[in-house]
Write a protein that holds these residues in place. Sequence first.
Motif, PDB file in Angstrom:
ATOM      1  N   UNK A 148      47.651  49.117  51.767  1.00  0.00           N
ATOM      2  CA  UNK A 148      47.102  49.106  50.278  1.00  0.00           C
ATOM      3  C   UNK A 148      45.795  48.358  50.270  1.00  0.00           C
ATOM      4  N   UNK A 149      45.889  47.104  50.931  1.00  0.00           N
ATOM      5  CA  UNK A 149      44.558  46.412  50.772  1.00  0.00           C
ATOM      6  C   UNK A 149      43.532  46.986  51.522  1.00  0.00           C
ATOM      7  N   UNK A 150      43.713  47.697  52.589  1.00  0.00           N
ATOM      8  CA  UNK A 150      42.471  48.479  53.115  1.00  0.00           C
ATOM      9  C   UNK A 150      42.056  49.616  52.211  1.00  0.00           C
ATOM     10  N   UNK A 151      43.099  50.361  51.535  1.00  0.00           N
ATOM     11  CA  UNK A 151      42.705  51.178  50.420  1.00  0.00           C
ATOM     12  C   UNK A 151      41.753  50.416  49.327  1.00  0.00           C
ATOM     13  N   UNK A 152      42.233  49.397  48.934  1.00  0.00           N
ATOM     14  CA  UNK A 152      41.263  48.571  47.965  1.00  0.00           C
ATOM     15  C   UNK A 152      39.824  48.518  48.331  1.00  0.00           C
ATOM     16  N   UNK A 153      39.759  47.986  49.558  1.00  0.00           N
ATOM     17  CA  UNK A 153      38.521  47.314  50.070  1.00  0.00           C
ATOM     18  C   UNK A 153      37.589  48.811  50.122  1.00  0.00           C
ATOM     19  N   UNK A 154      38.077  49.791  50.536  1.00  0.00           N
ATOM     20  CA  UNK A 154      37.350  50.969  50.856  1.00  0.00           C
ATOM     21  C   UNK A 154      37.007  51.666  49.628  1.00  0.00           C
ATOM     22  N   UNK A 155      37.941  51.586  48.457  1.00  0.00           N
ATOM     23  CA  UNK A 155      37.647  52.156  47.436  1.00  0.00           C
ATOM     24  C   UNK A 155      36.626  51.275  46.282  1.00  0.00           C
ATOM     25  N   UNK A 156      36.541  49.987  46.664  1.00  0.00           N
ATOM     26  CA  UNK A 156      35.690  49.284  45.698  1.00  0.00           C
ATOM     27  C   UNK A 156      34.299  49.687  45.503  1.00  0.00           C
ATOM     28  N   UNK A 157      34.010  49.758  44.190  1.00  0.00           N
ATOM     29  CA  UNK A 157      32.619  50.191  43.926  1.00  0.00           C
ATOM     30  C   UNK A 157      31.522  49.532  44.448  1.00  0.00           C
ATOM     31  N   UNK A 158      31.459  48.277  45.136  1.00  0.00           N
ATOM     32  CA  UNK A 158      30.617  47.468  45.509  1.00  0.00           C
ATOM     33  C   UNK A 158      31.154  46.844  46.738  1.00  0.00           C
ATOM     34  N   UNK A 159      30.418  46.132  47.544  1.00  0.00           N
ATOM     35  CA  UNK A 159      30.838  45.429  48.884  1.00  0.00           C
ATOM     36  C   UNK A 159      31.770  44.450  48.209  1.00  0.00           C
ATOM     37  N   UNK A 160      32.719  44.060  48.888  1.00  0.00           N
ATOM     38  CA  UNK A 160      33.868  42.903  48.607  1.00  0.00           C
ATOM     39  C   UNK A 160      33.322  41.596  49.270  1.00  0.00           C
ATOM     40  N   UNK A 161      33.022  40.805  48.453  1.00  0.00           N
ATOM     41  CA  UNK A 161      32.725  39.534  49.031  1.00  0.00           C
ATOM     42  C   UNK A 161      33.574  38.799  49.924  1.00  0.00           C
ATOM     43  N   UNK A 162      33.243  37.751  50.719  1.00  0.00           N
ATOM     44  CA  UNK A 162      34.211  37.120  51.435  1.00  0.00           C
ATOM     45  C   UNK A 162      35.061  36.442  50.591  1.00  0.00           C
ATOM     46  N   UNK A 163      34.936  35.630  49.595  1.00  0.00           N
ATOM     47  CA  UNK A 163      35.893  34.972  49.041  1.00  0.00           C
ATOM     48  C   UNK A 163      36.873  35.788  48.274  1.00  0.00           C
ATOM     49  N   UNK A 164      36.475  36.880  47.826  1.00  0.00           N
ATOM     50  CA  UNK A 164      37.102  38.079  46.951  1.00  0.00           C
ATOM     51  C   UNK A 164      38.151  38.824  47.914  1.00  0.00           C
ATOM     52  N   UNK A 165      37.695  38.756  49.171  1.00  0.00           N
ATOM     53  CA  UNK A 165      38.549  39.500  50.385  1.00  0.00           C
ATOM     54  C   UNK A 165      39.644  38.576  50.679  1.00  0.00           C
ATOM     55  N   UNK A 166      39.590  37.137  50.483  1.00  0.00           N
ATOM     56  CA  UNK A 166      40.529  36.227  50.949  1.00  0.00           C
ATOM     57  C   UNK A 166      41.368  36.170  49.733  1.00  0.00           C
ATOM     58  N   UNK A 167      41.010  35.995  48.491  1.00  0.00           N
ATOM     59  CA  UNK A 167      41.701  36.048  47.440  1.00  0.00           C
ATOM     60  C   UNK A 167      42.634  37.134  47.243  1.00  0.00           C
TER      61      UNK A 167
END
Length: 244
Positions: A218-237
């Motif tokens: 589910x997380x990988x799907x979120x990251x791949x479908x994000x409209x913009x690059x996911x920041x490091x801090x957002x990824x951790x969050x």
Amino acid sequence: MKVGIIGAGNIGATLARKLAAQGHEVKIANSKGPASLADLSRNVGATAVPKEDAVADVEVVILSIPFGSYPNLSKIFQNVPEDVIVVDTSNYYPFRDGSIPEVDAGKPESVWVSDHIKHPIVKAWNAVLAATLSERGKQSGDKDRIAIPVAGNDPKAKSVVMNLVEETGFDPVDSGELVSSWRQQPGTPAYCTELTAEQLKAALEAADRSRAASIRDALIKQFMEAGAPVSHDDMVARNRAATT
């Protein structure tokens, strides 16, 4: 110590730089050959070698390659002495590595690696993002120092690896035997959540094996479908939010 690293991506290159800076004699290899590593080896203070040489005359081998590539390493480990410590930093992601039925059925990732290369394994440095490893190490004693889990069956080998984790700027936490290393795999509270040692111990205990793979996907799907690059801090969050 004499350290061989196979894999020169973000994790492998960062470990080469940090360990060389601590005075270790580091060799680094990849699938393309030493010529492709000339600039990297010069910049980090390591020696570029073929894969076969990275496991020769060393005390520690660190493997930092895509998970699905491990069967290709079986041959070069045939003559590696059992007392050479081998560290697995990788993680299984089916979208990248293809489906591996044994791991899908519950075999811990690093147990699967150990079975394929027929050598004991210590699992470490897998549960941090590349930028965390590169940029967020701190001095020992810092109250906000991030911790890294270390799993393995041999107490002496695990102790050596925990000392190396310490040298790279993180608090090592003993996460048990290799069979328990699923607690630090993707989709668990310990994975890429930047916790202190006490927080990490609680996270390892709280891991839910039945949910980990679905959370990972589910997380990988979120990251791949994000409209913009996911920041490091957002990824951790996001990792924290999904696993608590």
